[in-house]
Motif scaffolding. Sequence first.
Motif: not given
Length: 397
Positions: A153-155, A184-193, A198-206, A219-220
Amino acid sequence: MSNSYVLVINSGSSSLKFAVIDSNSGDALVSGIGECFGLPEAAISWKYDGEKTEESIPAGGNHHQYAFERIVKLLDDLNLTEKFVAIGHRVVAGGESFKGTVRVDEAVVAEIDRLAELAPLHNKANADGMRAAMAVFPSLPQFAIFDTAFHQTMPAKAFTYALPHELYDDYKIRRYGAHGTSHFFVSREAAKMLDKPAEKTNLITVHLGNGASITAVKDGQSVDTSMGLTPLAGLMMGTRCGDLDPSVIEFLIRKGWDSEKIFETLNKKSGFLGVSGLTSDARGIMDAVDAGNERAKLAFEVFTYRVAKYIGSYLVALDSLDAIVFTGGIGENSLPIRSEILNNLKILGFVEDAEANADARFGKSGVIAYSELLGAQAIVIPTNEELVIAQDCVNLL
């Protein structure tokens, strides 16, 4: 599907991880790893019913083949072979050929083999693992799950290199990224926390481990990531150099180095190992730092500084930030490394909760820092790539 067990295989360059996963609960009936292939200390170990067993692997011969045959015998002995309904294979590089999980056949394996030019340490081993599994379990459906898929999905502005465009047209030279299953996994778990969709969550996953990468998730979806055409780019890693001035390669060629020696050095003798001169393992680095070793201290500082720089730069890719998410073997467990990264992010307003940071280790999630400036948290979430792989397999069945 009532029976949802999947045999997950991650065949690496010098290791073979496996687990039989319940795709509903995420529980592993059995899990294990064969490691240090090609070395005298090669061994295979597994956990079953709360007990860990370890065996040495005989010297000589094909250690990948030995480990796979031993795993098959173990599954038979434990009467688990009849339980799993599919086999899922982790594959590092899918290039532009594979944008999602696919069912494995000979043509798929051949293409994964061809794409080894994008992940020379991994794809050949991934393909070998598939061939071995297809030979032993010819009637079971098998699927390939790609580390690069989440980053599709990267532009174009994020994945395009500033090179003549015909290099992309002719050879598909671009940024592909890796560790997508983990991001992918931690972005979905972070959205739950965070109690957000998920589609409204902005993260930097490390994702920090022997291999390390950072992803901007807007946005997920992945909108930028630190690894490049191959997993060599981006952060400093256990034995990989990460980002490098390409003229270093030209310089070494003028000094008489050939390409094999150069890329052997960049892939297998750099990173923590190269800077410290001691070890590629972050735990060994921290032990040496505590003992006063200056080169180990330098390796620690280079690593944590580069991680913080990437985190700061990825704010550009996002409209806002909900959380920084730490995961991977180092990201989940190394208290001093997380603390130093947060210390390097003071300008962004992050204040560490030292007690919470100490608690969020060894399989535990937790919020370890907060920035009033950004309204963002720093979170630790253990990754579970095996669960993503198992669920993908069952969904496609």
